[in-house]
Design an enzyme around this catalytic site. Sequence first.
Site, PDB file in Angstrom:
ATOM      1  N   GLY A   1      45.330  47.046  45.470  1.00 16.02           N
ATOM      2  CA  GLY A   1      44.549  47.254  44.257  1.00 16.02           C
ATOM      3  C   GLY A   1      45.416  47.496  43.041  1.00 16.02           C
TER       4      GLY A   1
ATOM      5  N   ASP B   1      39.027  39.044  50.946  1.00 15.54           N
ATOM      6  CA  ASP B   1      39.378  40.462  50.975  1.00 15.54           C
ATOM      7  C   ASP B   1      40.584  40.712  50.091  1.00 15.54           C
ATOM      8  OD1 ASP B   1      37.352  41.071  52.874  1.00 15.54           O
ATOM      9  OD2 ASP B   1      38.646  40.244  54.451  1.00 15.54           O
ATOM     10  N   LEU B   2      40.435  41.550  49.091  1.00 19.55           N
ATOM     11  CA  LEU B   2      41.471  41.801  48.096  1.00 19.55           C
ATOM     12  C   LEU B   2      42.773  42.258  48.751  1.00 19.55           C
ATOM     13  CD1 LEU B   2      42.157  41.998  45.055  1.00 19.55           C
ATOM     14  CD2 LEU B   2      41.407  44.385  45.158  1.00 19.55           C
ATOM     15  N   ASP B   3      43.856  41.533  48.421  1.00 20.88           N
ATOM     16  CA  ASP B   3      45.209  41.884  48.872  1.00 20.88           C
ATOM     17  C   ASP B   3      45.340  41.928  50.394  1.00 20.88           C
ATOM     18  OD1 ASP B   3      45.993  42.117  46.210  1.00 20.88           O
ATOM     19  OD2 ASP B   3      45.530  44.247  46.132  1.00 20.88           O
ATOM     20  N   GLU B   4      44.520  41.153  51.090  1.00 22.13           N
ATOM     21  CA  GLU B   4      44.545  41.150  52.551  1.00 22.13           C
ATOM     22  C   GLU B   4      44.974  39.796  53.120  1.00 22.13           C
ATOM     23  OE1 GLU B   4      44.109  43.455  54.761  1.00 22.13           O
ATOM     24  OE2 GLU B   4      43.087  45.118  53.779  1.00 22.13           O
TER      25      GLU B   4
END
Length: 292
Positions: A206, A231-234
């Site tokens: 994030g 999925d954020l930053d995944e």
Amino acid sequence: MGTGRNGHTITFLIQCPDKKGLVASISSFFYERDFNILSCQQYTDLLNGHYYMRLQVVLNDLTITRKQLEKEFDEFGNHFGLQWSVHYSDAVQKMAILVSKTSHCLYDLLLRWKENEMDCEIPVIISNHPDLESVADQFRVPFHCLPIKNGDKTSQEAQIRQILKRHHIDLVVLARYMQVLSPQFVDEYEERIINIHHAFLPAFQGGNPYERAHQRGVKMIGATAHYATEDLDEGPIIEQDVERVNHEMEPKSLKQIGRDIERIVLSRAVKAHLERRIIVSGRRTIVFSQGI
């Protein structure tokens, strides 16, 4: 070994369950069709029983149509359960860069591109702010400013996707583009969107990672380039690097050090993608070393 009169190659990226005879069988497929094999890199994941290969042959040796070659290889691969893709180096990839207000990654990519370190075309730079138009002008790349009006991200993103389609974009690079893409966008460009995150993932996902890193008193900071997913930053990680820091450094100093790491990490990831050296396997990537 030479690469033929025009220097162009065909690259096969292959993965499948590991079994005896794979290398010999795949090599024989190309030998029987009179191909010169320039490079064959391979990796066996013993823990999961999975096999990966990056194989390059001389494009000039092709005596049948590309469609026929792919058909024959597909029929051959069915016996071994191969998952594969093929890439021809005479088809130059088109890369779009998305940015917000931060310039260091954009400058680095454009400089490397101008110095012919990256074999691609950059037909467009897109931003949600006007700040970096002058950078695009310096490199004579068309710049589109598409602000998000009244919080309507859907309309703004639709405009971005129209521009990407108009330019037949193969790869989207998020060079510190500070907006979360919709699942529809990510799905449309699956494994073709590279994001740079200014932290060593999975730590500090994030926003504001340097401030949070300072608060935790970390002894190393880093950056991560990965494929974007819903999925954020995944997404699958392509490249990472770190630098040692100490308690005397304020968040501003950490950011300055971090920018250098971000430049290097993003450029390595983009280069690996353009050179067809990455195989995505679930949540991870297999990144072969730079060869031919």
